[in-house]
Design a protein around this motif. Sequence first.
Motif, PDB file in Angstrom:
ATOM      1  N   LEU A   1      -5.219  10.091   2.197  1.00  0.00           N
ATOM      2  CA  LEU A   1      -4.398  10.667   1.137  1.00  0.00           C
ATOM      3  C   LEU A   1      -5.146  11.756   0.363  1.00  0.00           C
ATOM      4  O   LEU A   1      -4.588  12.795   0.027  1.00  0.00           O
ATOM      5  N   LEU A   2      -6.429  11.502   0.108  1.00  0.00           N
ATOM      6  CA  LEU A   2      -7.224  12.456  -0.671  1.00  0.00           C
ATOM      7  C   LEU A   2      -7.416  13.761   0.102  1.00  0.00           C
ATOM      8  O   LEU A   2      -7.211  14.853  -0.426  1.00  0.00           O
TER       9      LEU A   2
ATOM     10  N   ALA B   1       3.143  11.455  -1.238  1.00  0.00           N
ATOM     11  CA  ALA B   1       2.327  10.706  -2.190  1.00  0.00           C
ATOM     12  C   ALA B   1       1.144  11.537  -2.651  1.00  0.00           C
ATOM     13  O   ALA B   1       0.734  12.486  -1.990  1.00  0.00           O
ATOM     14  N   ILE B   2       0.630  11.169  -3.803  1.00  0.00           N
ATOM     15  CA  ILE B   2      -0.595  11.785  -4.314  1.00  0.00           C
ATOM     16  C   ILE B   2      -1.255  10.785  -5.237  1.00  0.00           C
ATOM     17  O   ILE B   2      -0.583   9.940  -5.829  1.00  0.00           O
ATOM     18  N   SER B   3      -2.573  10.858  -5.317  1.00  0.00           N
ATOM     19  CA  SER B   3      -3.302   9.944  -6.183  1.00  0.00           C
ATOM     20  C   SER B   3      -3.820  10.691  -7.392  1.00  0.00           C
ATOM     21  O   SER B   3      -4.162  11.869  -7.308  1.00  0.00           O
TER      22      SER B   3
ATOM     23  N   ALA C   1       0.109   5.501  -7.552  1.00  0.00           N
ATOM     24  CA  ALA C   1      -1.217   6.108  -7.456  1.00  0.00           C
ATOM     25  C   ALA C   1      -1.313   7.426  -8.198  1.00  0.00           C
ATOM     26  O   ALA C   1      -2.394   7.819  -8.626  1.00  0.00           O
TER      27      ALA C   1
ATOM     28  N   VAL D   1       0.594  -0.692   8.709  1.00  0.00           N
ATOM     29  CA  VAL D   1       0.827   0.606   8.067  1.00  0.00           C
ATOM     30  C   VAL D   1       0.855   1.689   9.135  1.00  0.00           C
ATOM     31  O   VAL D   1       0.046   1.692  10.058  1.00  0.00           O
TER      32      VAL D   1
ATOM     33  N   GLN E   1       0.841  -1.209   0.000  1.00  0.00           N
ATOM     34  CA  GLN E   1       0.000   0.000   0.000  1.00  0.00           C
ATOM     35  C   GLN E   1       0.872   1.255   0.000  1.00  0.00           C
ATOM     36  O   GLN E   1       0.654   2.160  -0.804  1.00  0.00           O
TER      37      GLN E   1
ATOM     38  N   TYR F   1      -5.644   5.881  -6.628  1.00  0.00           N
ATOM     39  CA  TYR F   1      -5.441   5.120  -5.388  1.00  0.00           C
ATOM     40  C   TYR F   1      -6.000   3.711  -5.460  1.00  0.00           C
ATOM     41  O   TYR F   1      -5.525   2.805  -4.798  1.00  0.00           O
TER      42      TYR F   1
ATOM     43  N   LEU G   1      -4.252  -3.417   5.610  1.00  0.00           N
ATOM     44  CA  LEU G   1      -3.374  -2.328   6.031  1.00  0.00           C
ATOM     45  C   LEU G   1      -2.641  -2.655   7.336  1.00  0.00           C
ATOM     46  O   LEU G   1      -2.090  -1.760   7.974  1.00  0.00           O
TER      47      LEU G   1
ATOM     48  N   TRP H   1     -10.430   3.704   3.350  1.00  0.00           N
ATOM     49  CA  TRP H   1      -9.557   2.537   3.496  1.00  0.00           C
ATOM     50  C   TRP H   1      -8.877   2.186   2.177  1.00  0.00           C
ATOM     51  O   TRP H   1      -7.794   1.615   2.181  1.00  0.00           O
ATOM     52  N   GLN H   2      -9.520   2.531   1.056  1.00  0.00           N
ATOM     53  CA  GLN H   2      -8.870   2.314  -0.238  1.00  0.00           C
ATOM     54  C   GLN H   2      -7.831   3.396  -0.504  1.00  0.00           C
ATOM     55  O   GLN H   2      -6.820   3.162  -1.164  1.00  0.00           O
ATOM     56  N   VAL H   3      -8.118   4.578  -0.023  1.00  0.00           N
ATOM     57  CA  VAL H   3      -7.268   5.725  -0.346  1.00  0.00           C
ATOM     58  C   VAL H   3      -5.928   5.647   0.384  1.00  0.00           C
ATOM     59  O   VAL H   3      -4.899   6.048  -0.147  1.00  0.00           O
ATOM     60  N   GLY H   4      -5.964   5.127   1.598  1.00  0.00           N
ATOM     61  CA  GLY H   4      -4.732   5.022   2.364  1.00  0.00           C
ATOM     62  C   GLY H   4      -4.458   6.271   3.175  1.00  0.00           C
ATOM     63  O   GLY H   4      -5.048   7.325   2.931  1.00  0.00           O
ATOM     64  N   PRO H   5      -3.579   6.178   4.165  1.00  0.00           N
ATOM     65  CA  PRO H   5      -3.284   7.325   5.024  1.00  0.00           C
ATOM     66  C   PRO H   5      -2.487   8.381   4.273  1.00  0.00           C
ATOM     67  O   PRO H   5      -1.840   8.086   3.271  1.00  0.00           O
TER      68      PRO H   5
END
Lengths: 275, 571
Positions: B170-171, B298-300, A158, B88, A150, A163, B85, B289-293
């Motif tokens: 993350l978002l 990082a960036i999506s 990502a 993490v 992840q 993501y 996760l 939970w999909q996006v992650g912490p």
Amino acid sequence: MRWITARRRRPFFGYAAVLLALVAVGMLYAAVTGLGGSTASAGSGSSSAQITEGKNLFAVSCATCHGEYAQGSSVAPSLIGAGAAAVDFQVGTGRMPLKETNAEAPRKTPVFNQQQIYAIAAYVASLGGGPAIPSDQQVSAAGADTALGQSLFNANCAQCHNYSGAGDALTYGKYAPPLTQATNRQIYEAMLTGPEAMPVFNDTTLTPVDKRDIIAYVTQTRAEANPGGFSLGRVGPTTEGLVAWLGGIGALVLAAMWITAKRREDHTGEITGNR
Amino acid sequence: MSDSNERLTMPKPLAKQGAELDDRLHAAKGVRTLLRKVFPDHWTFLLGEIALYSFIILILTGIFLTLFFNPSMTQVVYHGSYTKLDGVRMSQAYESTLNISFDVRGGLLMRQIHHWAADVFLAAIVCHLLRIFFTGAYRKPRDTNWLIGVAMFTLGILEGFLGYSMPDDLLSGTGVRIAEGTLLGIPVVGTYLSFFLFGGQFPGTEFVARFYIIHVLLIPGLLLALVSAHLFLMVHQKHTQMPGKGHTEANVVGQPMYPYFMVKTGAFFFFVFGALALLATFAQINPIWQVGPYTPTAISAGSQPDFYMGFLEGSLRMFPSWTWDIGGHTVSWDVFVPALVVPGIIFTGLGLWPMLERWATGDRGYHHVNDRPRNAPTRTAFGMAGVTIYGVLWLEGANDIIADHLQIPLYLTTEIARWAVFVGPVIVFWATRRICLGLQRRDASMLTHGVETGIIVQQPNGGFVELERPLNEEEIALISAKPPAPLSIARAVDENGVPEPALRGVRGKIQARVHEVFAEGISLAPPANGHGNGHGNGHAVTEGDGERAAVGGGPAGPAEVGEGQAGEEGE
């Protein structure tokens, strides 16, 4: 046998005999080379016969753009040193042979079967090294660390693939494709060879273990259910906003119309107040 | 019409209790007035209620979420039930949001209802605001309430932004990063403001806790106070009403609070709650939970804000990268203008619009009967031009998703948006005005000729004619409710051809010209006046319209108009 004897002078018999012979040869060939069995071993060990077959296939389907000796041309890169993994990815995902020149080669149904792909891969590898097709063990997600996957995915993948691996647009008509169909091996090969606009993540940037963690994360993420209902495409708030307007406000406006439409024709119950 | 005037009889025990209560509270008179409050029966009057009820649901679900959310940026290693996760590193804010989603019973449903309610809350505010705008319901005396509404809209957007920033995924972290960049983009004080908000360098360890207290206490408190003021003013000034038979400036026609409106609005609350619960059950929203912490490195792709911030995102995305270097200090016009000046213009313009319109029309009178949008072509055109600008910014905010799914090159979408944001509103302004005037012409023709029935009759001589039906009383009342041109136009030049003092000079001439533009339209007098202007020459603004020109101009206007009819319509 009398059934055959009775018909062997008929015109179609010649064609049937040729067809039968072709099927027999194909089956024999498959038995010898192990088609569909342990694929990775077939890919790695290449015989001169396989290279010859690959060379023939290359001459028919690839040389028009990549050149007779895979040296490249004004429209296509040289494949000397591209490696077997790149061929397996490009041809295995149907991107090559190219249907038309666009900003991005789309994934489509492969033209060649796996055996032919291995042959072309063996031929291209014979021209000058390059990354080999990874084995099944190398790309296996079993026992990999999805948590590390992840972190690595968000740090490295990502920003283009989204993501959730849903993909997104890139510049000048290119795009990062969704990771919904890619097999473990194709994900590994993509990282190894950097197809299209993708950068190369070689084994010093992302170690083979890192790559497996990422594969594990991608495959587990796309397989997992959506506990909150329909996924809305897993592309973030854009579709959520669309649903809020169409399904939320849209439905409530209809309800408001319905509620206020329920009144009596003769205005019973209506009153008039002064300002 | 007013048969509901009969006395309501109370069961004896209840009456006795009520009397005892009233002996102490002396509330009967006020409650009676409230229960007799008149609610006009038009569906657009319920748009604000969607916002109100979403707000109530937001408070209820929000209280539930505060019980489990931990607004801390302390880093922990996750070992919860979402095993993907496991291991993490994340903030406690993100961890507790995961726990709400996967471990708290009903937590995910509550989170999703809360989030959908926030989206619907702001969407309803937008719809409500557009209704108020296009019907002219913000005009005096309701311009104060319009300002309160604009303030609530702004606060609502800010509240939503703080809310989705708190899970520290993350978002949302990307959104906070943009907010930090915007603060930094303010010339001179930007850096200090950013350090003040984040307690040092971004992201720091403070902002979730700070956003939390602003999100759950400060802004909801302000919103509650403003909602109360909004509703109090609405009751005090009484509702506007759409034009219709018997609807005058002096009365308000509709259904009483008790029993009719209470039942309808009570049902509507459950409609809103039901719709939100259904959305939250079937449509997944913000799957953190999909996006992650969040990690600053990082960036999506597809990082979009929630829809109500989309216009700001689009504004940032389409603006060219202009920066100045003044004596070693960078001035980032490419952040400052799109992220602060553009929304500043949009919201200031929104707030000042009633005042601007007063200047543009010279109409300072009270208005309780709303306009049909077609009957105020210039206002409607301005509104649609504004909607176009907002819409272009909004679409540009999702340009990568649009480019990806419609297979348009990404930069092309930006180029289109850059042109469309300037050219679009001009075209839309012109087209809207022409459509409105065209609809007025149709109205005028209906007043004189009636409505086409679609029945074709063959005459004895072989010719064909379509039968027309005359308008009924309600239709005539609706169509001919168009207010006449404001008084100041008629006064602009006196009988000797001398312009009014206020309209002399350059500024005065400009204002007089603007008056003309705003007043353009077709006189829609009731058919009693004969064939009149029915054929709609398009420019019959003031001439030959003297008796109606006297209506609706000065502050004294409505009282005079209303009196005659109010006597008949009153209870």
